[in-house]
Design a protein around this motif. Structure first.
Motif, short mmCIF file in Angstrom:
data_model
loop_
_atom_site.label_atom_id
_atom_site.label_comp_id
_atom_site.label_asym_id
_atom_site.label_seq_id
_atom_site.Cartn_x
_atom_site.Cartn_y
_atom_site.Cartn_z
N ASP A 2 0.79 -1.07 0.14
CA ASP A 2 0.03 0.07 0.00
C ASP A 2 0.85 1.16 -0.18
N LEU A 3 0.54 2.28 -0.82
CA LEU A 3 1.29 3.31 -1.02
C LEU A 3 0.48 4.45 -0.47
N ASN A 6 2.37 8.96 -3.90
CA ASN A 6 2.88 8.45 -5.37
C ASN A 6 3.01 9.72 -6.00
N SER A 30 7.81 6.93 -4.73
CA SER A 30 6.62 6.13 -3.98
C SER A 30 6.86 6.03 -2.48
N ILE A 31 6.13 6.19 -1.48
CA ILE A 31 6.38 6.02 -0.31
C ILE A 31 5.27 5.13 0.33
N PRO A 32 5.63 3.83 0.84
CA PRO A 32 4.52 2.94 1.47
C PRO A 32 3.93 3.52 2.87
N ASN A 68 -2.91 8.46 -0.69
CA ASN A 68 -3.92 7.45 -0.09
C ASN A 68 -4.64 7.35 -1.48
N SER A 69 -4.19 7.21 -2.79
CA SER A 69 -4.81 7.02 -3.84
C SER A 69 -5.69 8.18 -4.42
N SER A 198 2.85 6.89 8.65
CA SER A 198 4.05 7.33 8.01
C SER A 198 4.67 8.76 8.33
#
Length: 235
Positions: A2-3, A6, A30-32, A68-69, A198
């Motif tokens: 899960d990113l 992005n 990209s950061i998860p 978060n998309s 995060s």
């Protein structure tokens, strides 16, 4: 994986009169979820610009930023503000606490601004955060009555009050002594482990760089590939 962040081929230009400066030159990263990572680079490298884009404080000239998309770079200013309040927390070098409010009220403040919580729910959340950062006995004091380390603990609690998925920290240890800085770093890592938040730092501080799990280096608006802790060249 899960990113939470992005960034795709982001360019950011600033124009003053006839002068145009390209702060970011086609940056992608990209950061998860649950990351503990840092953006590093010299002053003027573009790292603060990138942090502002991730924090929905600015929009790119071209390219996309997704959190978060959600493509936040496509949102208007009011939509970005609502999204920022619900999903992103901030920790600043100078703490940015409100001097006339108590410690309790400083932590409660973002909940009053962006969340429709009952008084009892706010009390429960604030008291839980005060307990987590070890300041429950300081709740009614003003910021001027606290040490630098205590102020930064309040700032961490405030950043986490809305249960954000990301906390952005801009030089959070710059005004702290060596021992206190390490305590603050370990507290943030503990909060990440407990809450899954995060943490993304913008910093020159080698203490933070030695403790994060990945590092992205930015220089002259260009981003190097991220390196994980343990890779050659990083502690």
């Amino acid at each position: 994986m899960d990113l939470v962040v992005n960034v795709e081929n982001v360019v950011k230009k600033y124009t003053t009169g006839e002068v145009s400066v390209q702060a970011l030159k086609g940056v992608s990263l990209s950061i998860p979820a649950g990351a503990f990572t840092s953006l590093v680079g010299p002053s003027g490298s573009g790292k603060t610009t990138l942090l502002n884009l991730i924090g929905c404080l600015d929009t790119p000239t071209s390219g996309t930023v997704s959190i978060n998309s959600t493509v936040v770079s496509a949102l208007n200013i009011k939509e970005r503000a609502r999204f920022r309040g619900a999903h992103i927390g901030f920790i600043f070098q100078d703490f940015n606490l409100i001097p006339v409010l108590s410690i309790y009220e400083n932590i409660e403040y973002p909940l009053l601004m962006v969340r429709s919580l009952s008084k009892s729910e706010r009390q429960q959340r604030v008291n839980s955060l005060l307990d987590s950062v070890g300041l429950k006995d300081q709740a009614q004091k003003r910021p001027s009555q606290l040490s630098g380390g205590q102020k930064q603990r309040v700032a961490i609690a405030r950043a986490l009050a809305t249960h954000p998925s990301i906390v952005l920290a801009d030089e959070p240890t710059a005004n702290l002594d060596h021992e206190t800085a390490y305590k603050i770093i370990h507290l943030m890592k503990q909060m990440r482990d407990q809450r899954g938040t995060s943490f993304i730092f913008s910093t020159h501080d080698t203490k933070i760089i030695s403790e994060v799990e990945s590092v992205f280096t930015i220089e002259d608006g260009l981003l190097s590939a991220g390196t994980k802790k343990g890779d050659t060249g990083h502690a």
